[in-house]
Write a protein that holds these residues in place. Structure first.
Motif, PDB file in Angstrom:
ATOM      1  N   SER A 110       0.839  -1.208   0.000  1.00  0.00           N
ATOM      2  CA  SER A 110       0.000   0.000   0.000  1.00  0.00           C
ATOM      3  C   SER A 110       0.871   1.254   0.000  1.00  0.00           C
ATOM      4  O   SER A 110       2.052   1.214   0.346  1.00  0.00           O
ATOM      5  CB  SER A 110      -0.930   0.008   1.220  1.00  0.00           C
ATOM      6  N   HIS A 111       0.277   2.359  -0.407  1.00  0.00           N
ATOM      7  CA  HIS A 111       0.962   3.660  -0.413  1.00  0.00           C
ATOM      8  C   HIS A 111       2.293   3.626  -1.165  1.00  0.00           C
ATOM      9  O   HIS A 111       3.289   4.227  -0.730  1.00  0.00           O
ATOM     10  CB  HIS A 111       1.200   4.161   1.016  1.00  0.00           C
ATOM     11  N   GLY A 112       2.331   2.920  -2.270  1.00  0.00           N
ATOM     12  CA  GLY A 112       3.560   2.866  -3.055  1.00  0.00           C
ATOM     13  C   GLY A 112       4.608   1.947  -2.490  1.00  0.00           C
ATOM     14  O   GLY A 112       5.749   1.938  -2.980  1.00  0.00           O
ATOM     15  N   GLY A 113       4.305   1.233  -1.413  1.00  0.00           N
ATOM     16  CA  GLY A 113       5.217   0.223  -0.900  1.00  0.00           C
ATOM     17  C   GLY A 113       6.171   0.688   0.168  1.00  0.00           C
ATOM     18  O   GLY A 113       6.820  -0.136   0.807  1.00  0.00           O
ATOM     19  N   HIS A 114       6.271   1.984   0.415  1.00  0.00           N
ATOM     20  CA  HIS A 114       7.127   2.435   1.533  1.00  0.00           C
ATOM     21  C   HIS A 114       6.714   3.829   1.984  1.00  0.00           C
ATOM     22  O   HIS A 114       6.038   4.568   1.259  1.00  0.00           O
ATOM     23  CB  HIS A 114       8.614   2.383   1.166  1.00  0.00           C
ATOM     24  N   LEU A 115       7.141   4.181   3.187  1.00  0.00           N
ATOM     25  CA  LEU A 115       6.673   5.393   3.858  1.00  0.00           C
ATOM     26  C   LEU A 115       7.027   6.663   3.093  1.00  0.00           C
ATOM     27  O   LEU A 115       6.301   7.663   3.160  1.00  0.00           O
ATOM     28  CB  LEU A 115       7.270   5.456   5.274  1.00  0.00           C
ATOM     29  N   LEU A 116       8.141   6.656   2.356  1.00  0.00           N
ATOM     30  CA  LEU A 116       8.614   7.872   1.710  1.00  0.00           C
ATOM     31  C   LEU A 116       8.319   7.906   0.209  1.00  0.00           C
ATOM     32  O   LEU A 116       8.924   8.682  -0.533  1.00  0.00           O
ATOM     33  CB  LEU A 116      10.126   8.039   1.942  1.00  0.00           C
TER      34      LEU A 116
END
Length: 811
Positions: A637-643
């Motif tokens: 989710s969310h592109g696969g990572h926090l950043l």
């Protein structure tokens, strides 16, 4: 009889009213031509001191000159109403006529206000300060009004010339309003009024300063083209020199050069609003400067302005650029006003050159080729009270404005920021670069930024972000809570594994507590917060960088000021949970140049932080926590990572959605948005409706802006703060001592610039506490406050108890 506008202090030479009006008109025309309103601005210039053609004023000025120790009572003579009254009586009577009435209102308000701040066309009490002034027939000086007007037409411009000039101004107004723009007519006229006011104030103060300094009144020649060509060559020499370095062909350095080259090529495009999303450590400062210098040469820009969130970045970036360009003189740092003039009305400051006049005239109008300033100062130019603020507005046109770390736009100011940029882009012929690794969703909100969907300068952005990956984000925030004691143990454990640790927390209180908790361990330990002046913070950062270069063990504990743009690299970073942009920026201080493989950034939840007065950080923390939980449940989710870019986009959309009711700058005391006061259609303006209900008739005005009321409530930093100068080091003490003397305008201008590096913002309760403890001193007749030496410490900066020994002399 010779009618006198000013009398020079040094030799008592006079400047006639005619000379002053014509010279101010000339300067105002030059400023106004930048957005196609030469005659509108010139009209304000030629009429602004019309009221000096009175015996009342002439008696006043000579009494002030001849009796400097006992001048006439301040406020006894009004010379700024007459010019606005002339326009009102000639062009604002009878049946409403849109363009003449609007011209009289725009220019008249600027004239009425040029010794204070723009008047309300309608205010909370349902009165029009503008109408009250221009309809005045009772005051002593306005009893001479007919004779005043006759003298103007006899000495300055005859009636036929004046009418032709007004007709030209009306044609400019029509063209201005017809220009295609994302703004409504109300928005267009709001910024026109502010621009004309800016041009008038700067033209008036500049001409008065030049007369007082006995310098030619002609505008200084524009050297920007020549300077920028020289700067570009020097910068390219610096960039080319990188190719000789040992690691020049590393993947990261090759990518930096590619992005820099892309900026150079992109600079040939027309002016507009663009984003530059270079990742942290990607050479953003040099790449953006390269764009700015190339674009300025290609499109005739007059200055380059960097707008940054914290003064820390100003010091670092300005020093870097000065070094590259080998030019100390033409790079201006503007941290703060030092002197605030928001509540001053200097209507009667003609005569003997008073201290107040000197600092009013001190050169502070952003006329340098390269300027570094803060987001607070940028927003103050458009929306805060005070002539020193709005005076700079016209110099934001014909410029390249680079917003470094643009994600730090305060949430309540998002709509105001977007409107200002849309004006500068559409009318100001400025190119605006949103420069950050964490782009905010400024085109997601209701009052959106008019930025094209293909406005990103960096190509293949997702690939670039992946290539710059240097850290792994370790989530400890959703696993356990930390207090200061537990965090101390965690930091010391990490210092056993690596050489350097940076800890970034959300409040000054917990930063100070952690610092004190770590002290007994005997490590090389440093503290950074906004309780320190800029010069002090720079000194601490220089010491830390030196230890990092020597690979010595070091711990730095800081508030978020270290996050944005500070070129420093630690082996390990610990970040208290906050907004996703803050976490990303803190991560940018870890393994900055990617020389140590992948390093760790730990996100922790410090349970002792009180975020009750920090709603943006509190809400940002909640949204980031939600993303962390989503990633635990679904790692893709969310592109696969926090950043990732997707995570950042979702974060800002959520943040702005949560603060939707506050994006237009909510004013609790009035229970109204600021945008409603200054940009609402006439019949929808809240005070217009109330006026109609009470008076049962329409107010006879086209413009409804509540300029002064809105400005009085505008504060970028929500709590009222005061700037104080601190006695840091020898230079700080010298500045305080010198400001207690009798300086010339030129000397005062220099001192005020130097003082910016030695100021600290204090909240009202802090100032009151220091005053009770004897820690405050007054300078320049109370216009500047400074603190005593015992109220400032080497470890923490400002010390509210005012009890610690002053040790800074050892540095």
């Amino acid at each position: 009889m010779e009618y006198v506008a000013h009398v020079r202090e040094s030799d008592r030479k006079v400047q006639s009213v005619k000379t002053h009006l014509l010279e101010v008109r000339e300067l105002a025309e030059i400023y106004g031509a930048k957005i196609g309103v030469k005659h509108i601005a010139g009209l304000a210039g030629v009429l602004h001191d019309l009221g000096k053609y009175t015996t009342t004023f002439q008696d006043y000025i000579w009494e002030a000159v001849n009796n400097p120790d006992s001048p006439p009572k301040r406020g006894s003579v009004d010379h700024s109403t007459a010019g606005g009254k002339l326009l009102y009586e000639r062009y604002h009577q009878g049946r409403p006529s849109a363009h003449p009435w609007i011209l009289a209102e725009v220019v008249g308000n600027a004239i009425l206000s040029h010794h204070s701040y723009l008047q309300d066309f309608i205010g909370p009490e349902l009165e029009s300060a503008y109408l009250t002034r221009v309809r005045d027939k009772k005051s002593e000086e306005l009893k001479e009004f007919k004779r005043t007007v006759d003298l103007f037409f006899a000495n300055v411009m005859n009636e036929s010339e004046f009418q032709i000039y007004v007709d030209q101004a009306i044609e400019e107004l029509k063209s201005y309003l017809l220009k295609p723009s994302p703004m409504s007519d109300e928005g267009k006229l709001l910024f026109l009024t502010k621009f004309v006011f800016s041009a008038l104030i700067d033209a008036d103060r500049t001409n008065t300063r030049l007369f007082e300094e006995n310098k030619p009144s002609e505008p200084e020649p524009d050297r920007s083209s020549e300077l920028f060509a020289t700067y570009y060559r020097k910068m390219m020499d610096k960039i080319d020199s990188f190719q000789a370095e040992e690691d020049a062909q590393s993947p990261i350095n090759r990518l930096r050069r590619e992005m820099s080259d892309r900026c150079d090529e992109y600079a040939k495009n027309p002016s507009g609003i663009y984003s530059l999303s270079i990742p942290t450590g990607g050479g953003k400062t040099l790449a953006s400067l390269r764009y700015a210098l190339q674009h300025s040469q290609a499109h005739g820009k007059k200055r380059i302005i960097y707008v940054v969130p914290y003064t820390t970045i100003i010091e670092q970036n300005a020093a870097e650029i000065r070094k590259i360009l080998a030019d100390e003189e033409n790079v201006l740092e503007h941290h703060s006003n030092v002197i605030e003039d928001a509540n001053d009305d200097d209507e009667n400051q003609d005569g003997a050159m008073s201290l107040q006049q000197k600092w009013k005239l001190a050169r502070d109008n952003w006329d340098a080729p390269i300027i570094f300033t803060t987001m607070v100062q940028f927003l103050n130019v458009f929306y805060a009270k005070g002539g020193r603020n709005i005076r700079r507005l016209h110099n934001l046109t014909e410029s390249v404005v680079i917003f470094d770390e643009v994600q730090k736009v305060p949430v309540p100011c998002v709509s105001l920021f977007n409107h200002a940029l849309n004006f500068l882009s559409t009318y100001g012929q400025s190119s605006l670069i949103l420069c950050t690794a964490t782009q905010p969703a400024l085109n997601f909100v209701e009052h959106k930024l008019e930025i094209a969907s293909d406005a990103e300068i960096v190509e293949h952005l997702d690939d670039v972000i992946e290539a710059f990956k240097r850290v792994e984000i370790i989530d400890r925030a959703t696993q356990e809570a930390f207090d200061t004691e537990k965090l101390t143990e965690f930091v010391m454990a990490k210092l056993g594994e690596v050489q350097s640790v940076l800890v970034v927390l959300n409040t000054r209180t917990v930063v100070k507590k952690l610092y004190r908790q770590l002290e007994p361990y005997g490590v090389q330990l440093y503290h950074l917060s906004t309780s320190m002046c800029a010069a002090h913070r720079k000194h601490i950062l220089d010491l830390v960088k030196e230890l990092l270069d020597r690979k010595e063990k070091v711990v730095c504990v800081s508030t978020q000021l270290i996050e944005a743009g500070v070129d420093i690299s630690f082996d390990c970073v610990v970040r208290s949970l906050a907004g996703l942009d803050s976490i990303a920026q803190a991560a940018g201080r870890c393994n900055r140049h990617g020389k140590s493989g992948i390093r760790e950034v730990y996100v922790v939840n410090h349970e002792q932080e009180n975020l009750g007065h920090l709603p943006e950080i509190k809400k940002g923390k909640e949204i980031s926590r939600k993303i962390l939980i989503d990633l635990q449940k679904n790692p893709s989710s969310h592109g696969g990572h926090l950043l990732s870019r997707q995570a950042m986009e979702w974060y800002f959309q959520e943040l702005y959605d949560k603060f939707d009711t506050n994006l237009n700058y909510w004013i609790p005391k009035l229970r109204k948005n600021m945008l409603d006061l200054i940009m609402m259609p006439r019949r929808s303006h809240p005070y217009f409706k109330e006026y109609m209900s009470r008076e049962q008739e329409e107010i006879p005005l086209f413009l409804m802006d509540s300029h002064r009321t809105a400005a009085e409530y505008f504060q970028v930093i929500e709590d009222q703060t005061t700037q104080v100068i601190v006695p840091y080091g020898e230079e700080g003490r010298e500045i305080i001592a010198d400001l207690g003397g009798d300086e010339s305008i030129e000397q005062l201008s220099l001192l005020l610039r130097k003082a910016q590096q030695y100021t600290v913002n204090m909240f009202r309760h802090e100032r009151d506490q220091l005053a009770r403890n004897g820690g405050l001193v007054s300078l320049l007749d109370g216009k500047i406050m400074a603190i005593t030496e015992s109220a400032y410490t080497v470890e923490y900066g400002l010390d509210l108890e005012n009890e610690s020994p002053f040790e800074l002399g050892i540095y």
